[in-house]
Motif scaffolding. Structure first.
Motif, mmCIF file in Angstrom:
data_model
loop_
_atom_site.group_PDB
_atom_site.id
_atom_site.type_symbol
_atom_site.label_atom_id
_atom_site.label_comp_id
_atom_site.label_asym_id
_atom_site.label_seq_id
_atom_site.Cartn_x
_atom_site.Cartn_y
_atom_site.Cartn_z
ATOM 1 N N LEU A 107 32.051 32.934 33.346
ATOM 2 C CA LEU A 107 32.762 34.196 33.529
ATOM 3 C C LEU A 107 31.763 35.331 33.368
ATOM 4 O O LEU A 107 30.961 35.345 32.426
ATOM 5 C CB LEU A 107 33.894 34.335 32.517
ATOM 6 C CG LEU A 107 35.050 33.329 32.660
ATOM 7 C CD1 LEU A 107 36.080 33.554 31.561
ATOM 8 C CD2 LEU A 107 35.700 33.449 34.027
ATOM 9 N N TYR A 108 31.833 36.282 34.271
ATOM 10 C CA TYR A 108 30.887 37.389 34.278
ATOM 11 C C TYR A 108 31.568 38.677 33.822
ATOM 12 O O TYR A 108 32.801 38.776 33.813
ATOM 13 C CB TYR A 108 30.321 37.581 35.690
ATOM 14 C CG TYR A 108 29.367 36.495 36.123
ATOM 15 C CD1 TYR A 108 27.999 36.616 35.888
ATOM 16 C CD2 TYR A 108 29.833 35.347 36.762
ATOM 17 C CE1 TYR A 108 27.112 35.631 36.294
ATOM 18 C CE2 TYR A 108 28.955 34.362 37.173
ATOM 19 C CZ TYR A 108 27.591 34.497 36.929
ATOM 20 O OH TYR A 108 26.718 33.518 37.316
ATOM 21 N N PRO A 109 30.775 39.675 33.484
ATOM 22 C CA PRO A 109 31.353 40.982 33.148
ATOM 23 C C PRO A 109 31.855 41.680 34.408
ATOM 24 O O PRO A 109 31.590 41.239 35.535
ATOM 25 C CB PRO A 109 30.178 41.736 32.534
ATOM 26 C CG PRO A 109 28.976 41.135 33.183
ATOM 27 C CD PRO A 109 29.301 39.696 33.358
ATOM 28 N N GLU A 110 32.568 42.769 34.235
ATOM 29 C CA GLU A 110 32.975 43.581 35.381
ATOM 30 C C GLU A 110 31.735 44.260 35.949
ATOM 31 O O GLU A 110 31.073 45.027 35.271
ATOM 32 C CB GLU A 110 34.000 44.642 34.950
ATOM 33 C CG GLU A 110 35.450 44.203 35.067
ATOM 34 C CD GLU A 110 35.759 42.929 34.284
ATOM 35 O OE1 GLU A 110 36.356 42.014 34.867
ATOM 36 O OE2 GLU A 110 35.398 42.834 33.104
ATOM 37 N N PHE A 111 31.461 43.974 37.221
ATOM 38 C CA PHE A 111 30.265 44.523 37.850
ATOM 39 C C PHE A 111 30.497 45.924 38.394
ATOM 40 O O PHE A 111 29.620 46.779 38.318
ATOM 41 C CB PHE A 111 29.783 43.604 38.967
ATOM 42 C CG PHE A 111 29.117 42.345 38.466
ATOM 43 C CD1 PHE A 111 27.918 42.412 37.772
ATOM 44 C CD2 PHE A 111 29.688 41.100 38.684
ATOM 45 C CE1 PHE A 111 27.292 41.266 37.311
ATOM 46 C CE2 PHE A 111 29.072 39.947 38.229
ATOM 47 C CZ PHE A 111 27.874 40.023 37.539
ATOM 48 N N ASN A 112 31.640 46.148 39.000
ATOM 49 C CA ASN A 112 31.884 47.443 39.637
ATOM 50 C C ASN A 112 32.074 48.514 38.577
ATOM 51 O O ASN A 112 33.061 48.505 37.833
ATOM 52 C CB ASN A 112 33.106 47.373 40.541
ATOM 53 C CG ASN A 112 33.173 48.543 41.500
ATOM 54 O OD1 ASN A 112 32.569 49.581 41.260
ATOM 55 N ND2 ASN A 112 33.902 48.382 42.590
ATOM 56 N N THR A 113 31.134 49.432 38.504
ATOM 57 C CA THR A 113 31.171 50.482 37.474
ATOM 58 C C THR A 113 31.679 51.811 38.039
ATOM 59 O O THR A 113 31.424 52.863 37.465
ATOM 60 C CB THR A 113 29.767 50.677 36.879
ATOM 61 O OG1 THR A 113 28.848 50.949 37.940
ATOM 62 C CG2 THR A 113 29.324 49.446 36.124
ATOM 63 N N ILE B 56 35.710 43.140 30.496
ATOM 64 C CA ILE B 56 37.025 43.664 30.081
ATOM 65 C C ILE B 56 38.037 42.531 30.188
ATOM 66 O O ILE B 56 38.223 41.936 31.257
ATOM 67 C CB ILE B 56 37.461 44.849 30.961
ATOM 68 C CG1 ILE B 56 36.382 45.937 30.944
ATOM 69 C CG2 ILE B 56 38.797 45.411 30.470
ATOM 70 C CD1 ILE B 56 36.657 47.077 31.910
ATOM 71 N N GLU B 57 38.691 42.245 29.085
ATOM 72 C CA GLU B 57 39.658 41.144 29.037
ATOM 73 C C GLU B 57 40.989 41.655 28.495
ATOM 74 O O GLU B 57 41.041 42.317 27.457
ATOM 75 C CB GLU B 57 39.119 40.018 28.147
ATOM 76 C CG GLU B 57 40.017 38.807 28.079
ATOM 77 C CD GLU B 57 39.475 37.747 27.142
ATOM 78 O OE1 GLU B 57 40.202 36.772 26.868
ATOM 79 O OE2 GLU B 57 38.339 37.905 26.653
ATOM 80 N N ARG B 58 42.046 41.323 29.209
ATOM 81 C CA ARG B 58 43.386 41.695 28.742
ATOM 82 C C ARG B 58 43.980 40.507 28.004
ATOM 83 O O ARG B 58 44.173 39.433 28.575
ATOM 84 C CB ARG B 58 44.264 42.074 29.934
ATOM 85 C CG ARG B 58 45.601 42.684 29.520
ATOM 86 C CD ARG B 58 46.334 43.247 30.705
ATOM 87 N NE ARG B 58 46.617 42.195 31.682
ATOM 88 C CZ ARG B 58 46.755 42.413 32.988
ATOM 89 N NH1 ARG B 58 46.604 43.621 33.488
ATOM 90 N NH2 ARG B 58 47.019 41.409 33.816
ATOM 91 N N ARG B 59 44.288 40.721 26.728
ATOM 92 C CA ARG B 59 44.763 39.617 25.880
ATOM 93 C C ARG B 59 46.236 39.723 25.525
ATOM 94 O O ARG B 59 46.716 39.050 24.630
ATOM 95 C CB ARG B 59 43.929 39.563 24.593
ATOM 96 C CG ARG B 59 42.479 39.182 24.830
ATOM 97 C CD ARG B 59 41.757 38.915 23.532
ATOM 98 N NE ARG B 59 40.406 38.417 23.750
ATOM 99 C CZ ARG B 59 39.578 38.057 22.763
ATOM 100 N NH1 ARG B 59 39.981 38.153 21.497
ATOM 101 N NH2 ARG B 59 38.380 37.611 23.044
ATOM 102 N N GLY B 60 46.936 40.536 26.208
ATOM 103 C CA GLY B 60 48.370 40.673 25.938
ATOM 104 C C GLY B 60 48.802 42.092 26.223
ATOM 105 O O GLY B 60 47.995 42.953 26.606
ATOM 106 N N ALA B 61 50.091 42.324 26.010
ATOM 107 C CA ALA B 61 50.633 43.654 26.272
ATOM 108 C C ALA B 61 50.010 44.672 25.321
ATOM 109 O O ALA B 61 50.140 44.569 24.090
ATOM 110 C CB ALA B 61 52.145 43.635 26.096
ATOM 111 N N GLY B 62 49.308 45.628 25.898
ATOM 112 C CA GLY B 62 48.723 46.695 25.084
ATOM 113 C C GLY B 62 47.453 46.332 24.362
ATOM 114 O O GLY B 62 46.947 47.134 23.564
#
Length: 291
Positions: free
Chosen positions: A168-174, A196-202
């Protein structure tokens, strides 16, 4: 009688001594005129002055350029040397090579094509790379492939991370923002990206994840994290120790202490619906460079 003779002798010696400081020369009337041994004319000559025919003096500067009295043929003239600049490198063959291998790096051959790409020279070796990526899944996971023109410039080779089959790579588009780069004494360039990782609501989880490329091998460093849970933000280093916001922002510079910091612009292209891949890659490469 002897005493009187001694007085006469001493008087004669004193007269001769006084006469040693001057000489006599006859003037026009035939009379002798005393001439000082350190005459004014000699002093003027030494100081750069000389009498004219009418008796007046003309002053000459002691620092007068001696070349002024030389014939023109004896004076050398230094001509300016023109330094020829090296012609710019033509990267057209490499871009064409990347375009010819589009199916390999875009994942089109397996039916799961990546949607964004950029042409770069991450390691500065003069051989271009293409980075293609796709953000997929509920956690905003980034999948990517990075291919580089090989040493013989007749093909492309995948750049890999040792021990990871599908990393898994980081977000490239800055979003057009310059990417910070830390160049070490070994010449390796570390490009600061954030995963950037979303781990749940909020709840969003950010990981500082610099990427580097050397000899076809990719390296991803993880140096710190930021958690944002409904507006409550906490910072930690990679060992889990709590940090202030300022300490978190200073992590990259401290982690790569002694490195030279700069920034580059990476120009990302949208692959969806692209018809002329060569033109798209050419445009991306023209936008890559240091700020």
């Amino acid at each position: 009688m002897k005493r009187f003779s001694g007085i006469l002798l001493i008087t004669a010696v004193l007269c001769l001594t006084a006469a040693c400081g001057r000489t006599t020369a006859p003037d026009e009337t035939g009379q002798e005129t005393a001439v000082s041994g350190n005459s004014d004319s000699e002093g003027d000559s030494l100081n750069g002055s000389a009498p004219e025919e009418d008796g007046s003096e003309v002053s000459r500067p002691a620092s007068e350029d001696p070349a002024a009295s030389l014939p023109e043929e004896n004076i050398s003239v230094i001509e300016p040397v023109e330094i020829e600049e090296e012609p710019p490198v033509d990267y057209t063959p490499q871009i064409r090579l990347l375009a010819e291998n589009f199916d390999a790096w875009s994942m089109s051959s397996v039916g799961w094509p990546y949607t964004n790409c950029a042409v770069t020279d991450l390691d500065g070796n003069g051989r271009l790379e293409v980075i293609a990526y796709l953000i997929y899944g509920s956690g905003d996971f980034t999948y990517a492939s990075i291919f580089e023109v090989n040493e013989s410039c007749d093909g492309v080779a995948a750049c890999t991370i040792p021990g990871q089959q599908d990393p898994l790579y980081p977000e490239f588009n800055t979003d057009g923002e310059p990417v910070r780069v830390y160049t070490g004494s070994d010449g390796v360039r570390h490009y600061l990206f954030t995963d950037i990782e979303r781990r749940g609501a909020g709840l969003y989880y950010y990981t500082l994840m610099p990427l580097s490329l050397a000899d076809g091998t990719l390296t991803l460093d993880m140096i710190g994290t930021k958690a944002d849970e409904r507006g409550v933000v906490t910072y930690k280093d990679i060992a889990g120790m709590s940090l202030s916001e300022a300490e978190y922002e200073a992590l990259p510079g401290n982690y790569y202490s002694g490195s030279t910091e700069s920034s580059v612009t990476i120009s990302w292209m949208n692959l969806e619906g692209a018809e002329d891949i060569t033109a798209l890659l050419t445009e991306s490469w023209s936008g890559f460079g240091e700020n």
